[in-house]
Design a protein around this motif. Structure first.
Motif, PDB file in Angstrom:
ATOM      1  N   GLN A 128     137.456  12.896  37.441  1.00  0.00           N
ATOM      2  CA  GLN A 128     138.895  12.684  37.503  1.00  0.00           C
ATOM      3  C   GLN A 128     139.544  13.959  38.043  1.00  0.00           C
ATOM      4  N   PRO A 129     139.748  14.035  39.358  1.00  0.00           N
ATOM      5  CA  PRO A 129     140.280  15.257  39.968  1.00  0.00           C
ATOM      6  C   PRO A 129     141.598  15.747  39.368  1.00  0.00           C
ATOM      7  N   LEU A 130     142.442  14.831  38.881  1.00  0.00           N
ATOM      8  CA  LEU A 130     143.719  15.251  38.314  1.00  0.00           C
ATOM      9  C   LEU A 130     143.536  16.153  37.102  1.00  0.00           C
ATOM     10  N   LEU A 131     142.434  15.954  36.372  1.00  0.00           N
ATOM     11  CA  LEU A 131     142.189  16.728  35.152  1.00  0.00           C
ATOM     12  C   LEU A 131     141.143  17.827  35.354  1.00  0.00           C
ATOM     13  N   ALA A 132     140.540  17.886  36.530  1.00  0.00           N
ATOM     14  CA  ALA A 132     139.471  18.849  36.771  1.00  0.00           C
ATOM     15  C   ALA A 132     139.981  20.280  36.669  1.00  0.00           C
ATOM     16  N   GLY A 133     139.213  21.108  36.009  1.00  0.00           N
ATOM     17  CA  GLY A 133     139.522  22.532  35.924  1.00  0.00           C
ATOM     18  C   GLY A 133     140.339  22.928  34.719  1.00  0.00           C
ATOM     19  N   PRO A 185     128.901  25.842  40.301  1.00  0.00           N
ATOM     20  CA  PRO A 185     129.304  24.485  40.708  1.00  0.00           C
ATOM     21  C   PRO A 185     130.781  24.387  41.078  1.00  0.00           C
ATOM     22  N   ARG A 186     131.062  23.583  42.079  1.00  0.00           N
ATOM     23  CA  ARG A 186     132.442  23.265  42.433  1.00  0.00           C
ATOM     24  C   ARG A 186     133.033  22.387  41.332  1.00  0.00           C
ATOM     25  N   LEU A 187     134.277  22.658  40.954  1.00  0.00           N
ATOM     26  CA  LEU A 187     134.900  21.956  39.828  1.00  0.00           C
ATOM     27  C   LEU A 187     136.172  21.223  40.253  1.00  0.00           C
ATOM     28  N   ASP A 188     136.096  20.507  41.377  1.00  0.00           N
ATOM     29  CA  ASP A 188     137.277  19.803  41.857  1.00  0.00           C
ATOM     30  C   ASP A 188     137.310  18.336  41.437  1.00  0.00           C
ATOM     31  N   ALA A 189     136.283  17.869  40.706  1.00  0.00           N
ATOM     32  CA  ALA A 189     136.268  16.482  40.239  1.00  0.00           C
ATOM     33  C   ALA A 189     136.212  16.379  38.726  1.00  0.00           C
ATOM     34  N   CYS A 190     135.659  17.382  38.071  1.00  0.00           N
ATOM     35  CA  CYS A 190     135.590  17.420  36.610  1.00  0.00           C
ATOM     36  C   CYS A 190     135.139  18.814  36.188  1.00  0.00           C
ATOM     37  N   GLY A 191     135.103  19.034  34.874  1.00  0.00           N
ATOM     38  CA  GLY A 191     134.686  20.335  34.358  1.00  0.00           C
ATOM     39  C   GLY A 191     135.860  21.252  34.078  1.00  0.00           C
ATOM     40  N   VAL A 192     135.568  22.346  33.377  1.00  0.00           N
ATOM     41  CA  VAL A 192     136.578  23.343  33.006  1.00  0.00           C
ATOM     42  C   VAL A 192     136.359  24.603  33.831  1.00  0.00           C
ATOM     43  N   ALA A 193     137.387  25.045  34.512  1.00  0.00           N
ATOM     44  CA  ALA A 193     137.323  26.290  35.272  1.00  0.00           C
ATOM     45  C   ALA A 193     137.588  27.444  34.314  1.00  0.00           C
ATOM     46  N   GLY A 194     136.524  28.062  33.825  1.00  0.00           N
ATOM     47  CA  GLY A 194     136.646  29.105  32.812  1.00  0.00           C
ATOM     48  C   GLY A 194     137.364  30.346  33.315  1.00  0.00           C
ATOM     49  N   THR A 195     137.955  31.070  32.378  1.00  0.00           N
ATOM     50  CA  THR A 195     138.691  32.278  32.753  1.00  0.00           C
ATOM     51  C   THR A 195     137.752  33.425  33.124  1.00  0.00           C
ATOM     52  N   LEU A 196     136.590  33.511  32.481  1.00  0.00           N
ATOM     53  CA  LEU A 196     135.617  34.516  32.899  1.00  0.00           C
ATOM     54  C   LEU A 196     135.117  34.186  34.294  1.00  0.00           C
TER      55      LEU A 196
END
Length: 273
Positions: A128-133, A185-196
């Motif tokens: 779900q790209p809208l929620l990715a990251g 990994p690219r995170l444009d479809a799902c996952g959390v873009a961590g601050t570290l």
């Protein structure tokens, strides 16, 4: 106006409780000073923008780390849309609720210096790209993935998306060195873009890629990391059934990236004598 609350109790009509309609951040705080605070605030602001939740005022948020107290703490911030609306329909003028809690934290140095064993998860993340990251409150996929094992020797589980591409671990980001190039990994479809992850990508040449788990067969080194635990070198990856798949020896290669990460968090960059 958003007022911070420390109470764990929230009204039953709170949309964060009812629908996961909100965001959270977990911030490492050392003697009242937050680590990677700009990155946390940037991700929170982006999450608020995407969900259409008014961002709490900087003045309200900036004073909270100092209230965490001395020593090493984890400050958890939760922003919900508040109450109101009808069913899934959001209120026209939301009144966000900000909750926070500071808890004592002790890192796991053994995992820094000896490395960790991890496994693949059977669960695949929905795309779900809208929620990715962003770090939204709806984390049931991660909860279900973490339920797949109870072996204390396994530190984490790797997650792929529904197309079989590597995304992250259940609560950490994934990095590896392949053909001399740092990748994540690219995170444009799902996952959390961590601050570290964000901070390391600002400082180092780390390439985002869309690959399946077979890419790890060619990796010279693999790490997991987040802004609370620091960076763990991976020494063994198992299948979801527990069969050893790949192994990596600890070397100076793993320590190079770990030094960069730990310098950002105030963690040791070498084992104590």
């Amino acid at each position: 106006m958003t007022r911070p609350q420390t109470e764990a109790w929230v009204p039953s009509d709170d949309r964060g409780l009812a629908y996961g309609d909100g965001l959270f951040e977990t911030v490492l705080v050392r003697d009242g000073a937050p680590l990677l605070w700009p990155q946390h605030m940037q991700r929170l602001a982006e999450g608020c923008r995407r969900l259409g939740i008014p961002m709490p005022a900087a003045g309200t948020l900036d004073v909270l780390p100092a209230q965490a107290g001395p020593a090493l703490k984890v400050l958890k911030l939760i922003v919900t849309r508040g109450g109101g609306g009808r069913g899934y329909q959001t209120p026209a003028a939301p009144e966000p609720r900000l909750l926070w809690q500071a808890t004592d934290f002790t890192p796991q140095p053994r995992r820094w210096w000896e490395g960790v064993r991890i496994r693949h998860c059977r669960l695949q993340l929905g795309m779900q790209p809208l929620l990715a990251g962003i770090k939204h409150l709806n984390r049931l996929e991660n909860v279900m993935a973490r339920r797949e094992w109870d072996d204390a020797d396994i530190a984490e589980g790797l997650l792929c998306d529904s197309q079989g591409q590597l995304v992250e671990a259940t609560s950490m980001n994934l990095f590896w060195l392949r053909q001399g190039r740092l990748e994540t990994p690219r995170l444009d479809a799902c996952g959390v873009a961590g601050t570290l992850r964000a901070a390391l990508m600002q400082r180092l040449s780390i390439v985002e890629v869309s690959v399946g788990p077979q890419a790890l067969a060619d990796a010279e080194a693999v790490w997991l990391g987040n802004s609370v635990q620091g960076l763990w070198p991976v020494v063994r990856l198992d299948t979801a059934d527990g069969t050893p798949l790949y192994r990596w020896s600890l070397s100076s290669v793993q320590r190079d990236l770990q030094r960069e990460a730990h310098a950002l968090l105030g963690y040791p960059t070498a084992p104590a004598d």
